[in-house]
Structure formats: C-alpha cells, structure tokens
Design a protein around this motif. Sequence first.
Motif, PDB file in Angstrom:
ATOM      1  N   GLU A   1     -33.405  27.089 -30.532  1.00  0.00           N
ATOM      2  CA  GLU A   1     -33.347  28.278 -31.370  1.00  0.00           C
ATOM      3  C   GLU A   1     -31.897  28.640 -31.680  1.00  0.00           C
ATOM      4  O   GLU A   1     -31.069  28.760 -30.773  1.00  0.00           O
ATOM      5  N   ALA A   2     -31.597  28.827 -32.969  1.00  0.00           N
ATOM      6  CA  ALA A   2     -30.232  29.143 -33.393  1.00  0.00           C
ATOM      7  C   ALA A   2     -30.136  30.522 -34.032  1.00  0.00           C
ATOM      8  O   ALA A   2     -29.049  30.947 -34.428  1.00  0.00           O
ATOM      9  N   PHE A   3     -31.257  31.230 -34.150  1.00  0.00           N
ATOM     10  CA  PHE A   3     -31.294  32.546 -34.790  1.00  0.00           C
ATOM     11  C   PHE A   3     -30.638  32.494 -36.168  1.00  0.00           C
ATOM     12  O   PHE A   3     -29.761  33.285 -36.503  1.00  0.00           O
ATOM     13  N   ASP A   4     -31.109  31.557 -36.956  1.00  0.00           N
ATOM     14  CA  ASP A   4     -30.630  31.381 -38.321  1.00  0.00           C
ATOM     15  C   ASP A   4     -31.826  31.523 -39.267  1.00  0.00           C
ATOM     16  O   ASP A   4     -32.619  30.593 -39.414  1.00  0.00           O
TER      17      ASP A   4
ATOM     18  N   ALA B   1     -30.446  38.772 -36.444  1.00  0.00           N
ATOM     19  CA  ALA B   1     -30.024  37.401 -36.160  1.00  0.00           C
ATOM     20  C   ALA B   1     -28.568  37.384 -35.715  1.00  0.00           C
ATOM     21  O   ALA B   1     -28.204  36.704 -34.741  1.00  0.00           O
ATOM     22  N   GLU B   2     -27.732  38.126 -36.408  1.00  0.00           N
ATOM     23  CA  GLU B   2     -26.311  38.186 -36.046  1.00  0.00           C
ATOM     24  C   GLU B   2     -26.134  38.792 -34.660  1.00  0.00           C
ATOM     25  O   GLU B   2     -25.332  38.309 -33.849  1.00  0.00           O
TER      26      GLU B   2
ATOM     27  N   ARG C   1     -27.322  36.249 -31.952  1.00  0.00           N
ATOM     28  CA  ARG C   1     -26.390  35.124 -31.769  1.00  0.00           C
ATOM     29  C   ARG C   1     -25.199  35.516 -30.882  1.00  0.00           C
ATOM     30  O   ARG C   1     -24.595  34.646 -30.231  1.00  0.00           O
ATOM     31  N   SER C   2     -24.873  36.785 -30.842  1.00  0.00           N
ATOM     32  CA  SER C   2     -23.704  37.223 -30.072  1.00  0.00           C
ATOM     33  C   SER C   2     -24.058  37.704 -28.670  1.00  0.00           C
ATOM     34  O   SER C   2     -23.161  37.970 -27.868  1.00  0.00           O
TER      35      SER C   2
END
Length: 332
Positions: A139-142, A191-192, A195-196
Amino acid sequence: MDPTQVGRVVGEHYALEGLELAPVDGGADLAATLWKAVDARGRRFAVKWSTGGSPAGTVLPAALDAARPGSAPAPVPARDGSLWTDIGGTRLSVTEWLDGTSGFDAPLDERGWRAFGHLLADLHTLPVEGGVRAVLPREAFDPTRWADQFERVDAEPDAVPSEKKVRRLAELWHPHRAELREVHQHTHSLAERLRSRGDLPRYVPCHGDPHLGNLVLTDGGSLALLDFDDAVLAPPERDLMFVLGGGVLADLAASDEQQRWFMESYGTHAVDADLLVYYRGLRLLEDTSELATIVLAPSSTEDDRDEALGHLTNVFSPTGMLVQARSGTHRP
C-alpha cells in the motif's frame, strides 16, 4: 476469444485435456474474464484472464489454501510449475472450481459472519515470505488512478447528453456532484496525511475486495474467498472497511449485530478511523468512475448500462458508499 481458442491456449500451457468451456457472466471487473471449464475426466476448473491486479492474485490464495485448505480456490500449476502464465500482456491462471452459494445469493447467518471473521483473521496473519513477499504489492496511499478516472468521468455530465442512458447517468450524478468532489478532495488530503504517519497499524496480506459476492459457502460447508486480483500488503482496515460501518453493498449492508459477530471472531484490533475514511473514499471514487465509464462507453451493451446504472443508484442510496465516505470528511 471463443471457447475453442481459450481451450487451445489453456491446453498449450496446462496439462488439461478435452476442455469444455463456458463464459461466466456477472461482476463488474472490466479487467478480467472468467470461464468455467470441464475436462475429459469431469473435473471442473475456473479459467481466468486478467489485465489488472498483480500475480499476487494467484500466489496469495494459494498460500491461504495451503494454510487453511478449502478457504480459497486451489491453484492448478502450469506445465512449467508456475501459478500463472503471461500471454501477450494478459495473465492466465487456472484454479479448481468451488461449488457453493455466493454471499450475494444466501446472506450469512451468525455462523457465517463468525466464519468470515476467522477467515480474514487467518488471511491477515499469513507469513509474508517467499512467493508472497516477492509479488504482493505494498500500500502506497496513492489515489491517483481512481482520482484521475473520476476527474475524466466527472467532466462528461457537463456535455449535453443525447442518449437516454447517458441522460439517466447525468440525472443521477448532478445532485451528488458537490458531495462527490468533496470526497475526492478529502481522499487526496488523507492520502498525504497517511503517507507521513509513522504510527500506522501493521501491514498484513489483504484480499482487497472481500465483499459478500467474493465469498462462497461451499458445498462442503466451509467459507471461501474468491477473486484476489486486488491483493495488497496493507493495514487491516483495507479489508475491514467491507464490514465495518455496513460494508460496500447498499442492499446487503452489515447490521450492527453482524459486525459484532464478525469482529468477535476476527479478534481485537484498534480500528484506525483515518484509514477507514480513506479506503471508503477510494472505493467511492473507484465505483462511481468505473460504473459511469460503463454507461459512457460506446462498446457497452444495453444490459451493461442498465446494470451499471442500478449499481450507481445503490452507491447514492441512504446505505450506499457516498454516505459512508462522507461520514468522515468533516473530521479534523
């Protein structure tokens, strides 16, 4: 391809003879076609051609079936021992055919919901090693793929529709357009944020699409998962969103009691609210954009368009994905 062509290609790569093939209709997967095959010995198989997903769609169910026999279709290795064959950019795989009743056709009772919880728990605790580790995407949350397709589709209702079914799409779409775009933006923002984050739940092997239509109560009395094309290494919420809050099926929403039965069997897990909201938003973008694409595509049949419009009506219903996805858009 017609049945003769499919049988010839399968025979080149698999030790299966005298295949009689029939296409299996149903489902909304635009990237796959499924055939039911019967060989000369009367054995039944599922033959799948797919341009979507990844090879994890064959490797992960094989690992689950090995750990818990009967919980996923057993793979049929090709002549070279591989679990799939790449043919001109298309992935060909063959599994044993599981006879039984779909969760669409026979809603789960208490025993079934508890079995479903155990089944996903077993999947989520599979070791990520060997072939599974090699092919399972992370999973890349893109959200780009579905967000971009949504943007393309969302521009279509601005045109003056000239075809009856396209007018019906516009009639469904316009009243919810602002809400859809709100979810679109919030999904990007989440998503941003995800990712952090450094405190996400553990990543586990996930099915990616475990709705009731991908569950089958086999004739042997066990519960099995089908169609692993969206398999991914991700937080458990990737799969749990198909149950918690009611799931993704407006006409078969999981009740509070059914969710409790499921979670009691699944086991203790501190559900991450941001993850649930993100995955619901992503599912909304996927469902709406794919269904609208079917309606707009010149190659779609009238039956295809009617079915897509019916599903889209459910998405916008009081128990549909739009309501679920919006439930978290106003959280801080």
